[in-house]
Design an enzyme around this catalytic site. Structure first.
Site, short mmCIF file in Angstrom:
data_model
loop_
_atom_site.label_atom_id
_atom_site.label_comp_id
_atom_site.label_asym_id
_atom_site.label_seq_id
_atom_site.Cartn_x
_atom_site.Cartn_y
_atom_site.Cartn_z
N LYS A 8 41.63 9.17 18.72
CA LYS A 8 41.88 8.27 17.59
C LYS A 8 42.32 6.89 18.09
O LYS A 8 43.13 6.78 19.00
CB LYS A 8 42.96 8.86 16.69
N THR B 100 51.97 3.46 7.06
CA THR B 100 51.01 4.37 7.71
C THR B 100 51.67 5.70 8.09
O THR B 100 51.16 6.41 8.94
CB THR B 100 50.44 3.71 8.98
N GLY C 246 52.28 9.32 8.32
CA GLY C 246 51.51 10.53 8.00
C GLY C 246 50.00 10.38 8.14
O GLY C 246 49.25 11.26 7.70
N THR C 247 49.54 9.29 8.75
CA THR C 247 48.08 9.10 8.88
C THR C 247 47.43 10.22 9.68
O THR C 247 46.37 10.72 9.31
CB THR C 247 47.74 7.76 9.58
N GLY C 248 48.07 10.61 10.80
CA GLY C 248 47.48 11.64 11.66
C GLY C 248 47.37 12.97 10.93
O GLY C 248 46.34 13.65 11.00
N CYS C 249 48.44 13.33 10.22
CA CYS C 249 48.44 14.59 9.47
C CYS C 249 47.34 14.56 8.41
O CYS C 249 46.60 15.53 8.23
CB CYS C 249 49.78 14.79 8.75
O1 PXL Z 1 52.96 12.49 11.88
C1 PXL Z 1 53.44 13.47 12.67
C2 PXL Z 1 54.38 14.39 11.94
C3 PXL Z 1 54.01 15.69 11.77
N1 PXL Z 1 54.80 16.60 11.17
C4 PXL Z 1 56.00 16.26 10.71
C5 PXL Z 1 56.43 14.96 10.83
C6 PXL Z 1 55.60 13.98 11.47
C7 PXL Z 1 56.03 12.60 11.60
O2 PXL Z 1 57.05 12.17 11.21
O3 PXL Z 1 57.62 14.64 10.36
C8 PXL Z 1 56.85 17.28 10.04
#
Ligand code: PXL
Length: 273
Positions: A173, A206, A208-211
């Site tokens: 990414k 941004t 939580g973008t990866g999740c």
């Molecule tokens: O974005 C990665 C991530 C994944 N999972 C949890 C998070 C975070 C980022 O803060 O808190 C629970």
């Protein structure tokens, strides 16, 4: 019948990342979401204040309960926190013969560690060999591969190293890079590399973008799409979620999980082979 997906990840009390982002994304993509919580974070858009991992017993019991009852068609993993949890989850996913998307979550935006250092070895030896897709950002790709990424050649070398661990497709990414385009480069064991680009938007919201991106891929795989169309559709989902991101809280606001549905999927993604 509605498609079912399962996320195995940490809870973000702020609702922008983790389990909450995954379930909202599944919903936004029209998929029924189930979840296995691995750890609880006390968190908002400003930072992570406390983390408590759950025991392997309750993590395993959640997964058993879901697998006994729902026709799960795709899994994703997010924050797994430590080596014991990774090994437990890998053992229970190995028998399922379903697509697995591994988001190798390591560090939160504010710097909090979401994966213990010695767990990286377990990620490499237990989980990645059974994964369909892995979605590292550039710092995560550097840690997994042991290669510093400075240009296209080192990007390709790092991707090759990650593929050698056994995962079928790795998405490198480009969110942490610079430039006017947000470009992700996809390397697979059975396909030539390609690059997906959308405009880079000037926003600090941004979280939580990866999740969200990896959950969108998982949702589309659960709907029966093959890997490349699922990744392209997820790129549209995350493009809209960032373009329409939410100015909530006092830090990095969350992305908008409603935006893709509103767009009707009409989003321009550049595909470069
Ligand atoms: O974005 C990665 C991530 C994944 N999972 C949890 C998070 C975070 C980022 O803060 O808190 C629970």
């Amino acid at each position: 019948m509605i498609a079912c997906a399962c996320t195995i990840a940490g809870s973000d009390s702020g609702g922008g990342a983790g389990i909450q982002a995954d379930l909202k994304t599944f919903q936004g993509a029209g998929v029924y979401g189930t979840s296995v919580i691995t750890a609880v974070t006390a968190q908002n858009t400003v930072g992570v204040y406390q983390i408590e991992a759950l025991t392997p017993t309750i993590i395993s019991a959640q997964l058993n309960a879901i697998q006994a009852d729902f026709p799960i068609q795709a899994y994703k993993t997010g924050m797994l926190f430590d080596a014991t949890i990774i090994k437990q989850v890998a053992k229970q996913l190995d028998t399922q013969n379903m697509p697995i998307v591994v988001d190798p979550v390591m560090i939160a935006k504010g710097g909090a560690s979401l994966l213990q250092l010695e767990a990286i070895e377990a990620l490499k030896t237990n989980l990645l060999p059974i994964a369909t897709i892995c979605t590292p950002n550039l710092p995560e790709a550097e840690i997994i591969s042991g290669i510093e990424i400075t240009d296209d050649q080192s990007l390709q070398q790092a991707a090759k190293k990650i593929l050698e661990l056994g995962v079928q497709t790795v998405i490198m990414k480009g969110g942490h890079a610079t430039g006017t385009q947000a470009s992700d480069t996809v390397f697979s064991v059975n396909e030539s590399p390609y690059r997906l680009s959308t405009p880079r938007y000037e926003t600090k919201h941004t979280h939580g973008t990866g999740c969200t991106f990896s959950a969108a891929i998982t949702a589309h795989l659960a709907q029966g799409m093959s890997v490349k169309p699922a990744i392209i559709e997820a790129k549209k989902f995350i493009d809209r979620a960032i373009f329409d991101s939410l100015n909530l809280g006092h830090g990095h606001g969350p992305t908008n999980h409603f935006a893709y549905k509103k767009s009707g999927g009409v989003v321009d993604v550049q595909l470069l082979s």
